[in-house]
Design an enzyme around this catalytic site. Structure first.
Site, short mmCIF file in Angstrom:
data_model
loop_
_atom_site.label_atom_id
_atom_site.label_comp_id
_atom_site.label_asym_id
_atom_site.label_seq_id
_atom_site.Cartn_x
_atom_site.Cartn_y
_atom_site.Cartn_z
N HIS A 1 2.72 21.75 -31.96
CA HIS A 1 2.12 22.84 -31.20
C HIS A 1 2.81 23.07 -29.87
CE1 HIS A 1 -1.11 23.29 -34.09
NE2 HIS A 1 -1.34 21.99 -34.03
N GLU B 1 -0.93 6.28 -20.13
CA GLU B 1 -0.71 5.24 -19.13
C GLU B 1 0.76 4.81 -19.11
OE1 GLU B 1 -1.31 2.25 -16.22
OE2 GLU B 1 -2.26 4.16 -16.71
N LYS C 1 3.25 5.06 -15.87
CA LYS C 1 4.00 3.93 -15.31
C LYS C 1 5.48 4.26 -15.19
CE LYS C 1 0.84 1.22 -14.34
NZ LYS C 1 0.15 2.45 -13.99
N TRP D 1 1.68 6.49 5.69
CA TRP D 1 2.00 7.27 4.50
C TRP D 1 1.68 8.71 4.84
CZ3 TRP D 1 -1.13 9.87 0.69
CH2 TRP D 1 -0.47 10.17 -0.49
N ARG E 1 0.82 -1.21 0.00
CA ARG E 1 0.00 0.00 0.00
C ARG E 1 0.85 1.27 0.00
NH1 ARG E 1 -5.37 -1.26 1.91
NH2 ARG E 1 -5.60 0.80 2.83
N LYS F 1 -0.91 2.63 -2.54
CA LYS F 1 -1.70 1.79 -3.44
C LYS F 1 -3.16 2.21 -3.45
CE LYS F 1 -2.48 -1.73 -6.18
NZ LYS F 1 -2.06 -1.67 -7.58
N GLY G 1 -6.92 7.72 7.18
CA GLY G 1 -7.86 8.77 6.83
C GLY G 1 -7.35 10.12 7.27
#
Length: 655
Positions: free
Chosen positions: A550, A527, A531, A77, A27, A650, A103
């Site tokens: 551009h 994507e 990554k 975290w 996570r 995560k 939270g």
């Protein structure tokens, strides 16, 4: 945030909690800690900055064994306060109450100011410390100030009185003070035979054992000790002893029963096996993940609309437009689906980042299907957006009933969630649910979850097109045949790994990269860039190839690798012209092309050839596999932490 584990048993829970923390490492976290009630019913705590192994090392050198039958542990975290040992969980108040928390307590500053006035001393910069002080405050006997002028306080007093005394009542009183999201695990020296858990807006499960019970953020943390789980709902406060679990719903104001569910996961599902990293393992699990996601949802020639629920055909018949809401990788899946929806199925489709949708005043039109996409089903912004849609539907439908001539009824609004976790918040909130059977995804950088999301979206759009008759039966047959071939196409893409390893050397001294694509390959380029930046820390951007002239051409030189995705389609010739613009300016060109293309004839390009006969649905998925392998092997060269990249989590359960 990020990971909670706790337990009460007849045995030492310390090794169980440590193993649980290891299983929550995926996570993402920056520090960890554990608090136990020892044999003398005294609180002991160990905290450490860095990895779990550093916490273990601190425990190993303690003068006395670190053991107990009741404890809580956490991986943090950082949100409030820098990554540091004094900010790590658990937080303790007055040597009596220990708390772990996921939270954000949004009103922590006002609570902190009040608690300072009450004489509490703070030793961290976290919002969690106010939780520990608040619970201690009520545990120590402070009363709520109920009065005839304060009915909310009277209601809280009534709820608390039903909960009895001690820690359980103190937690119920405390959570009434909190605004925001929380998952809590709490222990106290005053009640050495009780573990209390609470949940609002952040996931928390209870693991059911024999003579022992556990809590965790994720079932994977507890698989070594149980496969039976209770999934707490918002507003639940649970009291765990060795022999019982009691749950009080603060939302309903009464005791409730939550069902015990058996997890289909097993320990081996989250083991590395022969792979060096979880990300590598999960990249190679994608053929099976696609097979599992398709199983029972298609036949040889058609999709099964019933896969989306018994009411799906009725809902799909009425919808006139789609609105996809997601974050990060899931947002990119939605972007691919937009091209499919409008180009193939002729259904208007809007795609939006959840964190933007929820803070603007969107125009919600009737007969819209809102699709929320999330790997975990707990993504805070996506969940809040779904709740906002439901609230708008309820509010406007009520207004319509009261004043039918002026307010449009939104009864035609439906919601559908595409998710990988059956008992998540999103799956409980949505009208319809489609589960991607990707299995557990441990690497922070999503791979197989993204692939199965695209498969799910292809099935959804085909089902809608079938019901609304916007695609002929022959097109449905073509799509289902292509999806059945997809596992083999992915397997063939994985066979290019050695070529990609060689190309990855190009990035050894690079700090920037540019990804190009056209049509559905543009979100695949997005994507791929995500990554690469996630796990190698290289600054990467994605552009539609036609936008080079551009602005982005100003960045092109010999130090800027440019990665292009070149399927054999009606945009290939346009893309070739874009690539020549890069070559003319000295850029290093890496091209993933179809075997039947001729870009490789240009000696200035490094080329990986993809498998032929890739269709419009399967092509984005197949090319993305190659970009996943590229980002993985570049990260190996860069020496970064592939599975747990810095600063990332995560499951993003906070704003």
């Amino acid at each position: 945030m990020c990971g909670i584990v706790g337990g009460i048993a007849e045995r030492n829970v310390a090794p169980i909690l440590l193993e649980g923390l290891r299983r929550l490492e995926y996570r993402g976290y920056d520090s960890s800690g554990m608090a136990l009630l020892d044999s003398e019913a005294e609180l002991r705590r160990v905290r450490s900055l860095g990895k779990i192994k550093q916490l273990e090392q601190k425990i190993d050198v303690l003068a006395q064994p670190f053991a107990g039958q009741l404890g809580i542990a956490h991986t943090r975290w950082a949100t409030h306060g820098i990554p540091a040992e004094h900010n790590a969980h658990p937080h303790i108040c007055n040597h009596r109450v220990a708390v772990v928390h996921n939270g954000i307590i949004e009103n922590y500053q006002s609570l902190k100011a009040r608690q300072i006035e009450q004489g509490y001393r703070f030793t961290s910069e976290t919002d969690t410390e106010v939780v520990a002080h608040a619970i201690y405050h009520y545990l120590a006997g402070a009363e709520l100030s109920a009065s005839p002028d304060n009915p909310a306080s009277q209601s809280e007093q009534s709820i608390a009185s039903q909960a009895g005394k001690g820690l359980f009542q103190a937690v119920i009183r405390a959570v009434a003070d909190f605004e925001g999201a929380y998952a809590l695990g709490v222990v106290t020296t005053d009640d050495p035979d009780t573990l209390v858990a609470a949940r609002k807006g952040s996931p928390l499960v209870i693991g059911i054992g024999i003579g022992e019970h556990f809590i965790a953020s994720d079932v994977s943390a507890l698989l070594p000790v149980t496969q039976n789980f209770i999934f707490l709902e918002d507003g639940d406060v649970a009291q765990l002893t060795r022999d019982s679990v009691k749950i009080f719903s603060t939302s309903a104001g009464e005791w409730v029963e939550r069902p015990v569910k058996q997890s289909s996961l097993n320990i081996t599902a989250v083991e590395l096996g022969e792979h060096r990293h979880y990300m590598h393992k999960e990249i190679f699990e994608q053929p099976q993940a696609v097979i599992d996601t398709l199983e029972g949802r298609i036949t040889q020639e058609q999709v099964l609309v019933s896969s989306f629920g018994h009411q799906a055909e009725t809902v799909f018949q009425k919808i006139e437009r789609l609105h996809i809401i997601a974050c990060g990788t899931s947002y990119h899946a939605g972007m691919v689906a937009k091209y499919w929806a409008e180009d193939i199925f002729r259904i208007p489709c809007q795609v939006e980042v959840a964190s933007e949708f929820r803070y603007r005043n969107p125009v919600v039109e009737n007969n819209t299907l809102f699709i929320t996409i999330s790997q975990s089903g707990e993504t805070a912004d996506t969940l809040a957006a779904l709740q906002q849609i439901k609230a708008m539907r309820q509010s406007q439908s009520s207004e319509h009933a009261a004043n039918e001539t002026n307010v449009p009824e939104l009864s035609g609004i439906s919601t559908l969630t595409i998710c990988n976790v059956a008992e998540s918040s999103l799956t409980r909130e949505a009208d319809m649910v489609f589960l991607t059977h990707a299995g557990p995804e441990i690497g922070v950088a999503s791979t197989k979850a993204f692939t199965t999301q695209l498969v799910a979206l292809a099935l959804l759009l085909t089902s809608i097109g079938k019901v609304k008759r916007t695609i002929p039966e022959s097109r449905e047959n073509l799509i289902t045949n292509g999806l059945q071939k997809l596992p083999n196409l992915i397997q063939q893409a994985l066979m290019h790994e050695q070529e990609i390893i060689d190309i990855a050397e190009t990035f050894a001294d690079k700090q920037h990269a540019l990804f190009l694509g056209r049509g559905t390959m543009y979100p695949i380029a997005m994507e791929g860039a995500l990554k690469l930046k996630e796990i190698s820390y290289i600054h990467a951007e994605a552009y539609p190839a036609g936008e080079l002239k551009h602005g982005p051409l100003a960045l092109i030189d010999e130090n800027m690798p440019v990665i292009a995705i070149a399927p054999l389609d009606d945009l290939l010739e346009k893309l070739k012209s874009n690539l020549q613009e890069v070559k003319a300016r000295g850029g290093q060109m890496i091209v993933f092309e179809d075997e039947r293309s001729d870009i490789s004839s240009d000696s200035g390009f490094k080329v990986v050839k993809a498998t032929t006969n890739v269709g419009r649905i399967t092509a984005p998925i197949t090319y993305n596999i190659l970009l996943q392998l590229l980002s993985y092997h570049v990260a190996l060269i860069k020496g970064t932490d592939v599975d747990q990249p810095r600063n990332l989590a995560k499951s993003v359960t906070v704003e």
